[in-house]
Structure formats: structure tokens, C-alpha cells
Design a protein around this motif. Structure first.
Motif, PDB file in Angstrom:
ATOM      1  N   ASP A 103       0.829  -1.205   0.000  1.00 39.68           N
ATOM      2  CA  ASP A 103       0.000   0.000   0.000  1.00 39.68           C
ATOM      3  C   ASP A 103       0.866   1.258   0.000  1.00 39.68           C
ATOM      4  O   ASP A 103       0.536   2.245  -0.658  1.00 39.68           O
ATOM      5  CB  ASP A 103      -0.939  -0.010   1.210  1.00 39.68           C
ATOM      6  CG  ASP A 103      -2.041   1.033   1.086  1.00 39.68           C
ATOM      7  OD1 ASP A 103      -2.680   1.085   0.010  1.00 39.68           O
ATOM      8  OD2 ASP A 103      -2.262   1.797   2.048  1.00 39.68           O
ATOM      9  N   LEU A 104       1.974   1.221   0.734  1.00 44.99           N
ATOM     10  CA  LEU A 104       2.881   2.365   0.753  1.00 44.99           C
ATOM     11  C   LEU A 104       3.476   2.607  -0.627  1.00 44.99           C
ATOM     12  O   LEU A 104       3.577   3.750  -1.082  1.00 44.99           O
ATOM     13  CB  LEU A 104       3.997   2.139   1.775  1.00 44.99           C
ATOM     14  CG  LEU A 104       5.081   3.226   1.847  1.00 44.99           C
ATOM     15  CD1 LEU A 104       4.480   4.600   2.110  1.00 44.99           C
ATOM     16  CD2 LEU A 104       6.117   2.872   2.920  1.00 44.99           C
ATOM     17  N   LYS A 106       2.160   1.935  -3.462  1.00 47.51           N
ATOM     18  CA  LYS A 106       1.102   2.543  -4.274  1.00 47.51           C
ATOM     19  C   LYS A 106       1.069   4.051  -4.064  1.00 47.51           C
ATOM     20  O   LYS A 106       1.005   4.827  -5.029  1.00 47.51           O
ATOM     21  CB  LYS A 106      -0.247   1.931  -3.906  1.00 47.51           C
ATOM     22  CG  LYS A 106      -1.446   2.627  -4.551  1.00 47.51           C
ATOM     23  CD  LYS A 106      -2.766   2.022  -4.061  1.00 47.51           C
ATOM     24  CE  LYS A 106      -3.955   2.786  -4.606  1.00 47.51           C
ATOM     25  NZ  LYS A 106      -5.247   2.204  -4.158  1.00 47.51           N
ATOM     26  N   LYS A 107       1.142   4.493  -2.815  1.00 49.41           N
ATOM     27  CA  LYS A 107       1.070   5.924  -2.503  1.00 49.41           C
ATOM     28  C   LYS A 107       2.319   6.663  -2.979  1.00 49.41           C
ATOM     29  O   LYS A 107       2.253   7.817  -3.421  1.00 49.41           O
ATOM     30  CB  LYS A 107       0.843   6.122  -1.009  1.00 49.41           C
ATOM     31  CG  LYS A 107      -0.569   5.739  -0.574  1.00 49.41           C
ATOM     32  CD  LYS A 107      -0.778   5.882   0.915  1.00 49.41           C
ATOM     33  CE  LYS A 107      -2.267   5.750   1.271  1.00 49.41           C
ATOM     34  NZ  LYS A 107      -2.888   4.518   0.754  1.00 49.41           N
ATOM     35  N   GLN A 110       1.853   7.073  -6.755  1.00 50.67           N
ATOM     36  CA  GLN A 110       0.822   8.083  -7.007  1.00 50.67           C
ATOM     37  C   GLN A 110       1.398   9.488  -6.841  1.00 50.67           C
ATOM     38  O   GLN A 110       1.179  10.362  -7.683  1.00 50.67           O
ATOM     39  CB  GLN A 110      -0.353   7.886  -6.054  1.00 50.67           C
ATOM     40  CG  GLN A 110      -1.260   6.730  -6.422  1.00 50.67           C
ATOM     41  CD  GLN A 110      -2.408   6.557  -5.442  1.00 50.67           C
ATOM     42  OE1 GLN A 110      -2.242   6.720  -4.230  1.00 50.67           O
ATOM     43  NE2 GLN A 110      -3.578   6.209  -5.950  1.00 50.67           N
ATOM     44  N   LYS A 111       2.147   9.700  -5.761  1.00 54.43           N
ATOM     45  CA  LYS A 111       2.712  11.032  -5.517  1.00 54.43           C
ATOM     46  C   LYS A 111       3.775  11.374  -6.556  1.00 54.43           C
ATOM     47  O   LYS A 111       3.874  12.522  -7.004  1.00 54.43           O
ATOM     48  CB  LYS A 111       3.302  11.090  -4.105  1.00 54.43           C
ATOM     49  CG  LYS A 111       3.944  12.432  -3.748  1.00 54.43           C
ATOM     50  CD  LYS A 111       2.972  13.602  -3.902  1.00 54.43           C
ATOM     51  CE  LYS A 111       1.894  13.598  -2.846  1.00 54.43           C
ATOM     52  NZ  LYS A 111       1.077  14.834  -2.898  1.00 54.43           N
ATOM     53  N   THR A 138      -4.547   8.235 -10.447  1.00 50.44           N
ATOM     54  CA  THR A 138      -5.741   7.724  -9.755  1.00 50.44           C
ATOM     55  C   THR A 138      -5.942   6.229 -10.003  1.00 50.44           C
ATOM     56  O   THR A 138      -6.645   5.565  -9.246  1.00 50.44           O
ATOM     57  CB  THR A 138      -7.009   8.475 -10.205  1.00 50.44           C
ATOM     58  OG1 THR A 138      -7.216   8.260 -11.610  1.00 50.44           O
ATOM     59  CG2 THR A 138      -6.879   9.964  -9.935  1.00 50.44           C
ATOM     60  N   THR A 142      -2.422  -1.441  -6.034  1.00 54.69           N
ATOM     61  CA  THR A 142      -1.475  -1.912  -5.035  1.00 54.69           C
ATOM     62  C   THR A 142      -0.273  -2.537  -5.729  1.00 54.69           C
ATOM     63  O   THR A 142      -0.432  -3.342  -6.657  1.00 54.69           O
ATOM     64  CB  THR A 142      -2.141  -2.950  -4.113  1.00 54.69           C
ATOM     65  OG1 THR A 142      -3.271  -2.343  -3.473  1.00 54.69           O
ATOM     66  CG2 THR A 142      -1.164  -3.428  -3.045  1.00 54.69           C
ATOM     67  N   TYR A 279       3.943   5.000  10.170  1.00 50.65           N
ATOM     68  CA  TYR A 279       2.971   4.220   9.405  1.00 50.65           C
ATOM     69  C   TYR A 279       3.104   2.730   9.695  1.00 50.65           C
ATOM     70  O   TYR A 279       2.107   2.038   9.969  1.00 50.65           O
ATOM     71  CB  TYR A 279       3.166   4.499   7.915  1.00 50.65           C
ATOM     72  CG  TYR A 279       2.503   3.516   6.988  1.00 50.65           C
ATOM     73  CD1 TYR A 279       1.113   3.459   6.874  1.00 50.65           C
ATOM     74  CD2 TYR A 279       3.273   2.647   6.211  1.00 50.65           C
ATOM     75  CE1 TYR A 279       0.512   2.546   6.009  1.00 50.65           C
ATOM     76  CE2 TYR A 279       2.680   1.740   5.344  1.00 50.65           C
ATOM     77  CZ  TYR A 279       1.294   1.693   5.248  1.00 50.65           C
ATOM     78  OH  TYR A 279       0.695   0.798   4.395  1.00 50.65           O
ATOM     79  N   SER A 285      -2.528   4.860   7.334  1.00 53.65           N
ATOM     80  CA  SER A 285      -1.991   5.460   6.116  1.00 53.65           C
ATOM     81  C   SER A 285      -1.923   6.988   6.186  1.00 53.65           C
ATOM     82  O   SER A 285      -1.135   7.606   5.471  1.00 53.65           O
ATOM     83  CB  SER A 285      -2.824   5.040   4.907  1.00 53.65           C
ATOM     84  OG  SER A 285      -4.171   5.442   5.056  1.00 53.65           O
ATOM     85  N   GLU A 286      -2.746   7.588   7.083  1.00 58.48           N
ATOM     86  CA  GLU A 286      -2.727   9.052   7.192  1.00 58.48           C
ATOM     87  C   GLU A 286      -1.408   9.555   7.795  1.00 58.48           C
ATOM     88  O   GLU A 286      -1.125  10.765   7.756  1.00 58.48           O
ATOM     89  CB  GLU A 286      -3.911   9.554   8.023  1.00 58.48           C
ATOM     90  CG  GLU A 286      -3.970   9.031   9.448  1.00 58.48           C
ATOM     91  CD  GLU A 286      -4.832   7.784   9.570  1.00 58.48           C
ATOM     92  OE1 GLU A 286      -5.365   7.564  10.682  1.00 58.48           O
ATOM     93  OE2 GLU A 286      -4.980   7.052   8.569  1.00 58.48           O
TER      94      GLU A 286
END
Length: 301
Positions: A103-104, A106-107, A110-111, A138, A142, A279, A285-286
Motif C-alpha cells: 500500500d505504501l 502505491k502511494k 501516485q505522488k 488515480t 497496489t 505508518y 496510512s494518514e
């Protein structure tokens, strides 16, 4: 944490005097307090360094980069141990969950793509191409199973260079500039990773068997567009001059938005890594903080 970045070229010797770096050239000497130094970039192949100095630089977690004949960082000098609770940090890292890492990643991707879109927007690239990159961001899955990163890269770089451009083509001087800038930032990240007591070779996504800094190779991804932005805005003229290389090194002082505040790239790296540790500790995730180029401010000497 120190903040000065010392660029060494055409000097005779680097040594230690009390708690200062002493730079000697003929009869001239300059001293810089070790507590003020974040990194030393050494491009002079004939410069002498004393063992005593190297030991103190290591103790102070100061990044030392030794460059080759092409001025690219060839060697990183780092401490054997960089954190008071290193064993505890390493055990925690070894237990980072697979799902959390996926998941990390993926973020992170995205960034990275969103930051690339911002670079395109700031360079007045066609809106439809900028929109396409945002759309790809968008759709990142994953572990980025559909390779949105690669699709975005093709659109991104072809927006600035001709259709024959590839990142591996040595005929483009821009590639040399990008490689140099990436290497500097990658080394700064690797230094901070070690200072946090983490295993640098154990990545989130990267698993290169010959890469001693897989974790740094993961973390650098959303930071790369900072280098891209500078090189596109101020492309090198024929070759990488000393002044141009210094400007690339000084991008470590550029400011980007992270955690809703403008921070230097050096500080942003630390905030980013600290957020990853939170995290993995909490599973929330926030907690993840990644750099944004919405309000990038380049360093001016």
C-alpha cells in the motif's frame, strides 16, 4: 542536523582541527564547524583526506560523496552504526508487513506521478497530457501491478524532449544532469536511512541484489521530479560545468511542501522517513507524508 553542503574541488587536503573541517589549498585555509555540515561532495581526485577526519565525519553522520572522473558520486562514506537503538529498528523493519509495504508503494508512485504532472503544468505542457498523468495516478493499483509509473514516464519525458528520447541515451546532456541530481538526492536519502538505524539494502519495493540502498531507491521516487523541474527549466549548455553541478547539489536546499509546510529537501527527507516509521508502527496510512511540488522554491545562492 547540519545544513551546509561542502563542494570540494581543486584543494590540497581535508583534515580535522578541533571540531572543524579544515580545507587547505597552498597557504590558504578555511574551517567549517562539523555541526553545521550535512554533506561533503569531493570531486578532486588528488585531494588528501586524513583518517582522523573521516572517523569524525562518520561519528557525526555527515554524508561524504567521492566522485569519479565524470563527477558522478562513486562512493558513499557512512557510519557502521548510525542509531542508538539500531538493533530494535532493524528488527521492526524486518517485520514490516507485506500488505503495508504494498500500500505504501502505491502511494509513493501516485505522488511521483502527481509531482510529474505538476512539473508539466509549470512548463505549460498541453492540458490533456497533464490530465492524462493525473488520471494515471488515480489508477495506480497496489504494488502498481499495471505499471502506471512506466506509462506516466513515457508521456512525461516525451513532453519535454523529442520522440527519440530515452533516459538511457547518453547523447542527451540532460540525462547526465538528471543522473547527477538523482545521485546526490539518493545519497542524501541513504545517509538519512542509516542515521535512522534502518537496513538500507532492504527495500519496500526495490529488491536489487547488487543495490546496497534499495530503501533509498524506493524513497527517492516522489523526489525525482524536483531534479526534473530544475533541469527542464535550466538545461545544461553542452556539458555539466562546475557551476551547474553546484546548482544541482544545492537542490538539497530547495523547498517543497510536506505535511502542509514548506520544508527544505534535506528536512523533507527526514520527515518522509519518520512518517514511514510511524505508518509501519500504527498501520495508519494518514501518517504517510510525501513531498509535493505545489509550491516548489528552488535554492538561490
Amino acid at each position: 542536523m547540519g545544513w551546509r553542503i561542502i563542494h570540494i574541488s581543486n584543494v590540497d587536503q581535508l583534515s580535522l582541527q578541533l571540531d572543524n573541517l579544515k580545507v587547505k589549498k597552498a597557504d590558504d585555509e578555511v574551517r567549517v564547524p562539523l555541526r553545521d555540515i550535512f554533506a561533503i561532495v569531493i570531486e578532486d581526485l588528488t585531494c588528501k583526506l586524513t583518517s582522523r577526519l573521516m572517523i569524525e565525519l562518520s561519528k557525526n553522520n555527515i554524508l561524504v560523496l567521492l566522485c569519479n572522473q565524470k563527477y558522478l558520486p562513486e562512493c558513499i562514506v557512512q557510519p557502521v552504526s548510525g542509531h542508538a537503538l539500531q538493533y530494535r529498528q532493524m528488527v521492526k523493519q524486518l517485520n514490516w508487513g507485506t500488505d503495508l509495504k504494498a500500500d505504501l508503494w502505491k502511494k509513493i508512485i501516485q505522488k511521483k506521478i502527481l509531482n510529474q504532472a505538476e512539473v508539466m503544468k509549470r512548463n505549460d505542457i498541453e492540458k490533456n497530457r497533464v490530465f492524462k498523468l493525473k488520471e494515471l495516478a488515480t489508477n495506480v493499483e497496489t504494488e502498481d501491478k499495471s505499471n502506471m509509473e512506466g506509462q506516466a514516464a513515457r508521456i512525461y519525458f516525451n513532453s519535454f524532449f523529442d520522440e527519440n528520447y530515452t533516459r538511457s541515451n547518453p547523447n542527451y546532456i540532460e540525462n547526465a544532469a538528471l543522473d547527477y541530481g538523482y545521485a546526490i538526492v539518493h545519497s542524501a536519502i541513504a545517509r538519512t536511512v542509516v542515521a535512522k538505524g534502518l537496513i538500507s539494502g532492504l527495500g519496500i519495493f526495490h529488491k536489487g541484489e547488487r543495490n546496497p540502498h534499495n530503501l533509498a531507491s524506493d524513497i527517492i521516487e516522489p523526489f525525482r521530479p524536483i531534479i526534473d523541474y530544475f533541469v527542464v527549466k535550466q538545461p545544461p549548455e553542452g556539458y555539466l560545468s562546475k557551476d551547474y553541478r553546484i546548482q544541482l547539489i544545492n537542490l538539497l536546499h530547495a523547498k517543497v511542501v510536506i505535511n502542509s509546510k514548506l520544508q527544505t529537501l534535506i528536512r523533507s527527507i527526514e520527515i518522509c522517513i519518520d512518517s514511514f516509521l510511524e505508518y509501519f508502527e500504527t498501520g495508519k496510512s494518514e501518517k504517510i507524508q510525501l513531498p509535493s511540488l505545489d509550491k516548489i522554491v528552488l535554492y538561490e545562492s
